[in-house]
Design a protein around this motif. Sequence first.
Motif, PDB file in Angstrom:
ATOM      1  N   THR A  54      28.389  32.035  52.844  1.00  0.00           N
ATOM      2  CA  THR A  54      27.090  32.054  52.157  1.00  0.00           C
ATOM      3  C   THR A  54      26.134  33.163  52.615  1.00  0.00           C
ATOM      4  O   THR A  54      25.006  33.222  52.139  1.00  0.00           O
ATOM      5  CB  THR A  54      26.357  30.708  52.284  1.00  0.00           C
ATOM      6  OG1 THR A  54      26.200  30.419  53.675  1.00  0.00           O
ATOM      7  CG2 THR A  54      27.098  29.600  51.573  1.00  0.00           C
ATOM      8  N   HIS A  55      26.570  34.014  53.529  1.00  0.00           N
ATOM      9  CA  HIS A  55      25.720  35.175  53.819  1.00  0.00           C
ATOM     10  C   HIS A  55      26.553  36.339  54.321  1.00  0.00           C
ATOM     11  O   HIS A  55      27.132  36.290  55.408  1.00  0.00           O
ATOM     12  CB  HIS A  55      24.640  34.862  54.855  1.00  0.00           C
ATOM     13  CG  HIS A  55      23.801  36.067  55.178  1.00  0.00           C
ATOM     14  ND1 HIS A  55      22.987  36.669  54.242  1.00  0.00           N
ATOM     15  CD2 HIS A  55      23.677  36.825  56.304  1.00  0.00           C
ATOM     16  CE1 HIS A  55      22.387  37.719  54.788  1.00  0.00           C
ATOM     17  NE2 HIS A  55      22.797  37.841  56.035  1.00  0.00           N
ATOM     18  N   THR A  56      26.605  37.393  53.517  1.00  0.00           N
ATOM     19  CA  THR A  56      27.323  38.575  53.968  1.00  0.00           C
ATOM     20  C   THR A  56      26.845  39.811  53.209  1.00  0.00           C
ATOM     21  O   THR A  56      26.022  39.715  52.292  1.00  0.00           O
ATOM     22  CB  THR A  56      28.849  38.367  53.834  1.00  0.00           C
ATOM     23  OG1 THR A  56      29.521  39.488  54.402  1.00  0.00           O
ATOM     24  CG2 THR A  56      29.295  38.195  52.398  1.00  0.00           C
ATOM     25  N   HIS A  57      27.319  40.945  53.684  1.00  0.00           N
ATOM     26  CA  HIS A  57      27.047  42.233  53.052  1.00  0.00           C
ATOM     27  C   HIS A  57      28.411  42.928  53.044  1.00  0.00           C
ATOM     28  O   HIS A  57      28.736  43.675  53.970  1.00  0.00           O
ATOM     29  CB  HIS A  57      26.030  43.033  53.871  1.00  0.00           C
ATOM     30  CG  HIS A  57      24.842  42.215  54.315  1.00  0.00           C
ATOM     31  ND1 HIS A  57      23.798  41.923  53.478  1.00  0.00           N
ATOM     32  CD2 HIS A  57      24.561  41.598  55.484  1.00  0.00           C
ATOM     33  CE1 HIS A  57      22.904  41.181  54.124  1.00  0.00           C
ATOM     34  NE2 HIS A  57      23.352  40.960  55.343  1.00  0.00           N
ATOM     35  N   ILE A  58      29.212  42.613  52.039  1.00  0.00           N
ATOM     36  CA  ILE A  58      30.633  42.946  52.071  1.00  0.00           C
ATOM     37  C   ILE A  58      30.970  44.422  52.318  1.00  0.00           C
ATOM     38  O   ILE A  58      31.838  44.720  53.134  1.00  0.00           O
ATOM     39  CB  ILE A  58      31.329  42.440  50.787  1.00  0.00           C
ATOM     40  CG1 ILE A  58      31.432  40.919  50.841  1.00  0.00           C
ATOM     41  CG2 ILE A  58      32.726  43.021  50.610  1.00  0.00           C
ATOM     42  CD1 ILE A  58      32.177  40.386  52.030  1.00  0.00           C
ATOM     43  N   ILE A 202      17.806  35.258  51.008  1.00  0.00           N
ATOM     44  CA  ILE A 202      16.864  35.993  51.865  1.00  0.00           C
ATOM     45  C   ILE A 202      17.194  35.793  53.349  1.00  0.00           C
ATOM     46  O   ILE A 202      17.736  34.751  53.729  1.00  0.00           O
ATOM     47  CB  ILE A 202      15.404  35.532  51.552  1.00  0.00           C
ATOM     48  CG1 ILE A 202      14.359  36.364  52.291  1.00  0.00           C
ATOM     49  CG2 ILE A 202      15.219  34.026  51.832  1.00  0.00           C
ATOM     50  CD1 ILE A 202      12.917  36.131  51.812  1.00  0.00           C
ATOM     51  N   HIS A 203      16.908  36.804  54.169  1.00  0.00           N
ATOM     52  CA  HIS A 203      17.015  36.646  55.627  1.00  0.00           C
ATOM     53  C   HIS A 203      15.722  36.005  56.122  1.00  0.00           C
ATOM     54  O   HIS A 203      14.639  36.475  55.771  1.00  0.00           O
ATOM     55  CB  HIS A 203      17.135  38.002  56.328  1.00  0.00           C
ATOM     56  CG  HIS A 203      18.379  38.777  56.014  1.00  0.00           C
ATOM     57  ND1 HIS A 203      18.451  39.668  54.988  1.00  0.00           N
ATOM     58  CD2 HIS A 203      19.584  38.793  56.626  1.00  0.00           C
ATOM     59  CE1 HIS A 203      19.665  40.219  54.976  1.00  0.00           C
ATOM     60  NE2 HIS A 203      20.376  39.698  55.956  1.00  0.00           N
ATOM     61  N   MET A 204      15.825  34.990  56.961  1.00  0.00           N
ATOM     62  CA  MET A 204      14.625  34.347  57.513  1.00  0.00           C
ATOM     63  C   MET A 204      14.774  34.128  59.023  1.00  0.00           C
ATOM     64  O   MET A 204      15.816  33.672  59.496  1.00  0.00           O
ATOM     65  CB  MET A 204      14.401  32.972  56.858  1.00  0.00           C
ATOM     66  CG  MET A 204      14.009  32.995  55.388  1.00  0.00           C
ATOM     67  SD  MET A 204      12.419  33.767  55.001  1.00  0.00           S
ATOM     68  CE  MET A 204      11.251  32.660  55.779  1.00  0.00           C
ATOM     69  N   ALA A 240      19.197  32.869  55.225  1.00  0.00           N
ATOM     70  CA  ALA A 240      20.198  33.214  56.235  1.00  0.00           C
ATOM     71  C   ALA A 240      19.564  33.293  57.618  1.00  0.00           C
ATOM     72  O   ALA A 240      18.408  33.695  57.751  1.00  0.00           O
ATOM     73  CB  ALA A 240      20.844  34.543  55.887  1.00  0.00           C
ATOM     74  N   HIS A 241      20.315  32.889  58.601  1.00  0.00           N
ATOM     75  CA  HIS A 241      19.983  32.952  60.035  1.00  0.00           C
ATOM     76  C   HIS A 241      19.136  31.768  60.517  1.00  0.00           C
ATOM     77  O   HIS A 241      19.633  30.899  61.209  1.00  0.00           O
ATOM     78  CB  HIS A 241      19.342  34.293  60.422  1.00  0.00           C
ATOM     79  CG  HIS A 241      20.215  35.459  60.105  1.00  0.00           C
ATOM     80  ND1 HIS A 241      21.445  35.631  60.682  1.00  0.00           N
ATOM     81  CD2 HIS A 241      20.074  36.488  59.221  1.00  0.00           C
ATOM     82  CE1 HIS A 241      22.018  36.716  60.193  1.00  0.00           C
ATOM     83  NE2 HIS A 241      21.211  37.247  59.301  1.00  0.00           N
ATOM     84  N   CYS A 242      17.838  31.758  60.227  1.00  0.00           N
ATOM     85  CA  CYS A 242      16.967  30.655  60.664  1.00  0.00           C
ATOM     86  C   CYS A 242      17.222  30.290  62.128  1.00  0.00           C
ATOM     87  O   CYS A 242      17.502  29.149  62.464  1.00  0.00           O
ATOM     88  CB  CYS A 242      17.177  29.426  59.775  1.00  0.00           C
ATOM     89  SG  CYS A 242      16.801  29.765  58.063  1.00  0.00           S
ATOM     90  N   THR A 291      29.184  34.814  57.579  1.00  0.00           N
ATOM     91  CA  THR A 291      29.635  35.711  58.644  1.00  0.00           C
ATOM     92  C   THR A 291      28.616  36.794  58.928  1.00  0.00           C
ATOM     93  O   THR A 291      28.629  37.390  59.990  1.00  0.00           O
ATOM     94  CB  THR A 291      30.937  36.429  58.233  1.00  0.00           C
ATOM     95  OG1 THR A 291      30.704  37.076  56.975  1.00  0.00           O
ATOM     96  CG2 THR A 291      32.088  35.454  58.118  1.00  0.00           C
ATOM     97  N   ASP A 292      27.721  37.074  57.932  1.00  0.00           N
ATOM     98  CA  ASP A 292      26.900  38.270  57.943  1.00  0.00           C
ATOM     99  C   ASP A 292      27.832  39.470  57.749  1.00  0.00           C
ATOM    100  O   ASP A 292      29.028  39.291  57.558  1.00  0.00           O
ATOM    101  CB  ASP A 292      26.086  38.380  59.241  1.00  0.00           C
ATOM    102  CG  ASP A 292      24.743  39.101  59.021  1.00  0.00           C
ATOM    103  OD1 ASP A 292      24.507  39.588  57.900  1.00  0.00           O
ATOM    104  OD2 ASP A 292      23.948  39.167  59.960  1.00  0.00           O
ATOM    105  N   GLY A 293      27.316  40.677  57.771  1.00  0.00           N
ATOM    106  CA  GLY A 293      28.157  41.848  57.512  1.00  0.00           C
ATOM    107  C   GLY A 293      29.032  42.212  58.699  1.00  0.00           C
ATOM    108  O   GLY A 293      28.795  41.769  59.826  1.00  0.00           O
TER     109      GLY A 293
HETATM  110 NI    NI Z   1      22.383  39.747  56.853  1.00  0.00          NI
END
Ligand code: NI
Length: 420
Positions: A54-58, A202-204, A240-242, A291-293
């Motif tokens: 649910t969160h990445t920058h492929i 969004i990144h938070m 994402a993150h929190c 995973t994030d990027g």
């Molecule tokens: Ni990110």
Amino acid sequence: MILIKDVYVNGKRQDILIEGNKIKKIGEVKKDEVEDVEIIDGKKKIAIPGLINTHTHIPMTLFRGVADDLPLMEWLNNYIWPMEAKLNEKIVYWGTLLGCIEMIKSGTTTFNDMYFYLEGIAKAVDESGMRAVLAYGMIDLFDEERREKELKNAEKYIKYINELNNSRIIPALGPHAPYTCSKELLMKVNELAKKYNVMIHIHMNETLDEIKTVKEKTGMEPFVYLNSFGFFDNVNVIAAHCVHLTDEEIRIIKEKNINISHNPISNLKLASGISPIPKLLKEGINVTLGTDGCGSNNNLNLFEEIKITAILHKGVTLDPTVIKAETAFNFATKNGAKALNIKAGEIKEGYLADIVLINMDKPFLYPKENIMSHLVYAFNGFVDDVIIDGKIVMREGKILAVDEEKVYEKAEEMYEILRS
Ligand code: NI
């Protein structure tokens, strides 16, 4: 039709019948019940729902290993952003294909992405057979001219993806973060999300530094600030993150039904901290995994995220019961599907046929008794067969839709352009 015969699924051996892009039947399926069917022998295999990242920058697969062991801001300013300035649609296309191969091989069938050059990303997703939610990453740095340009781009890409008319590719809105996006931009994003009926990604609250910046500017913590102008009202948000959250912020997350994308490996690697996931679970908040990027992970293997999630919070809370194996597994399946609003994440009749098969003949999967435990604590992530949207995209470890060798060659070529 595809018939997976005698596979271990949902706790017992049975058959799975797939028709079109959906699971038609689970149970005993006789051969005369079906026509024109491709049969997969499931005897040695288990079937699990495809994982959901649910969160990445492929396209950042091409940044793998270029800058490790640095603080987030130095990493972004000195390495990632300068390389990103050299990107184009072609580079992004090959980087995405590389990422899709990696995800398919490690059992991920859907990902939620935020990046640029979405034409390249969408083309690669389409060819690979994966399912994806794609958002254009908006950053206005509080500049009005830039804001208008970013909003125009975001709207253009929603229309572009809608016009592709591919049910596997879903548009979304991706304002980068409260410290890189103005209030005006964020307010407009809420409006656009309602207008086009798309979710917001969004990144938070990723680092203490960025939270401090927002607090100095607005007098409020990021979630409180965004809530003060209705950013979370009547829209579906994945945050994402929190990593660092106040009780007031957790109350807002609960009240506004905000989905959390927990990215423990990226947060650990960039030394951002550890998200208070057990606290969020107690409040009934929907926790998913990302995973994030590849610049900050450095891979897209969601099984690693599942394992880290299941063990990390035990160590933090000194409580081994705090996140059980199945809970962590659900983060990457059921909960991800709920956040992205897709009928997947479970192997059930009527659900999308996004199914992963794992051959159990692997040394770390013996003895065969406690399969959920093995999936979370013992498995390395290399799966055998992957079906997405009712189509076989990998068979016995071989990717069918794209030429793997060519992608590897092109990835090297694109990397040379980025670092030149
Ligand atoms: Ni990110």
